[in-house]
Design a protein around this motif. Structure first.
Motif, PDB file in Angstrom:
ATOM      1  N   SER A 132      43.069  29.465  37.838  1.00 56.35           N
ATOM      2  CA  SER A 132      42.992  28.551  38.035  1.00 56.35           C
ATOM      3  C   SER A 132      43.681  27.223  38.538  1.00 56.35           C
TER       4      SER A 132
ATOM      5  N   LEU B  76      45.323  26.868  31.653  1.00 54.76           N
ATOM      6  CA  LEU B  76      46.251  27.899  32.498  1.00 54.76           C
ATOM      7  C   LEU B  76      46.692  28.164  33.979  1.00 54.76           C
TER       8      LEU B  76
ATOM      9  N   SER C 147      50.048  29.071  34.868  1.00 52.87           N
ATOM     10  CA  SER C 147      50.068  30.982  34.506  1.00 52.87           C
ATOM     11  C   SER C 147      49.355  31.439  35.335  1.00 52.87           C
ATOM     12  N   ASP C 148      47.918  30.875  35.788  1.00 54.20           N
ATOM     13  CA  ASP C 148      47.311  32.140  36.915  1.00 54.20           C
ATOM     14  C   ASP C 148      46.767  30.693  37.811  1.00 54.20           C
TER      15      ASP C 148
END
Ligand code: C2E
Ligand code: MG
Ligand code: MG
Ligand code: MG
Length: 276
Positions: free
Chosen positions: A211, A204, A207-208
């Motif tokens: 994270s 992740l 994208s996160d």
């Protein structure tokens, strides 16, 4: 399908339970010392320096090599061996296979071997490691052992055994870092050489935000404690770019190289030599 009754128990005489029982019986029968050479093999996955794209280490991963109808996933093989008490001899077999295969490769690379909790609990494990290094005439520095947090939580005897091995000069890596319950406590009690950042974080990282920050903090922690860090499970160019931009120097994952049979390692190293 199994149905829970009101108190969370499963109904007896359930089909799926019966086949599960058969399966685990089969697994116990299959994982026998005298048949390792026929049923099992070891594959190797590269760890790569992200700046130079050079392989610097190969991780030994067990693979089923017997009949297709009896196929077992790596984790099932290990669990079966842990259950039937043969993990000590299986682990020793993998260690010796790995060191033997490693002998034929570029001397600048290292070899990494996973260690099960049950192996560490056994005093005498350090002696086994030393014997294997002697047998294959390899310096301790060329070997890395990967342990998971659960492996060490159980008993302090495991830490003591691990200290003996580290004193020999063998590198000790903490595998799947961040997924256990006491990562930081462990760092307080043992001087690991390397942290392998679990792939659930790497997955992740592009994208996160959370994270991304966690991975960044682990890398920073590694720098402060002077512990090497490596990202597991790099699968995409985006993962790779994100890890590089965070200052991560080492990686492993399908994008960089899948686990492969030993012949392919030799070919891969040879091809890399020609390019350089
Ligand atoms: P591990 O040590 O954390 O090894 C990494 C696992 O992730 C391997 O699975 C590898 O094939 C897989 N992997 C590598 N790169 C990627 C990626 O980019 N994406 C994804 N999705 N997966 C990736 P494998 O070979 O099935 O092994 C599973 C686990 O079984 C290992 O986790 C290790 O804990 C255990 N294991 C395997 N071989 C041995 C062994 O010889 N001894 C012991 N004690 N445990 C072993
Ligand atoms: Mg590992
Ligand atoms: Mg891992
Ligand atoms: Mg794992």
């Amino acid at each position: 399908k199994a149905k829970k009754d009101g108190r969370g128990r499963y109904q007896a005489f359930d089909d799926s339970n019966a086949s599960e029982l058969q399966r685990s019986k089969k697994m116990r029968a299959l994982v026998k010392q005298d048949t390792y050479a026929e049923t099992l093999t070891v594959h190797y996955q590269p760890m790569v320096c992200l700046q130079t794209a050079k392989d610097y280490c190969f991780e030994a991963l067990i693979r089923w090599n017997g009949s297709k109808s009896e196929y077992m996933a790596p984790i099932d093989i290990i669990q079966a061996a842990e259950q039937n008490g043969s993990i000590g001899s299986l682990g020793n077999w993998v260690l010796n296979q790995a060191l033997k295969d490693h002998q034929g490769w570029d001397g600048t690379t290292r070899i990494a071997v996973n260690v099960s909790p049950r192996q560490l609990g056994n005093s005498g494990f350090a002696a086994q490691v030393l014997a294997a290094l002697h047998r294959w005439n390899l310096p301790p520095e060329s070997l890395e052992l990967e342990v998971t947090e659960t492996a060490l939580l159980d008993e302090s005897a495991s830490i003591a055994e691990l200290r003996k091995i580290k004193e020999l000069g063998v590198q000790i890596a903490l595998d799947d870092f961040g997924t256990g319950y006491s990562s930081l406590t462990l760092l307080q009690h043992f001087a690991f050489d390397k942290l392998k950042i679990d792939r659930s974080f790497v997955k992740l990282v592009d994208s996160d935000t959370l994270s991304h920050e966690i991975v960044g903090s682990v890398l920073e922690l590694g720098r402060k404690l002077k512990i090497e860090t490596i990202a597991e499970g790099i699968e995409t160019e985006r993962h790779l770019a994100a890890m590089k931009s965070l200052g991560c120097n080492m990686g492993q994952g399908y994008l960089l190289g899948k686990p492969m049979p030993k012949q392919h390692v030799a070919e891969r190293l040879l091809a890399a030599e020609k390019v350089a």
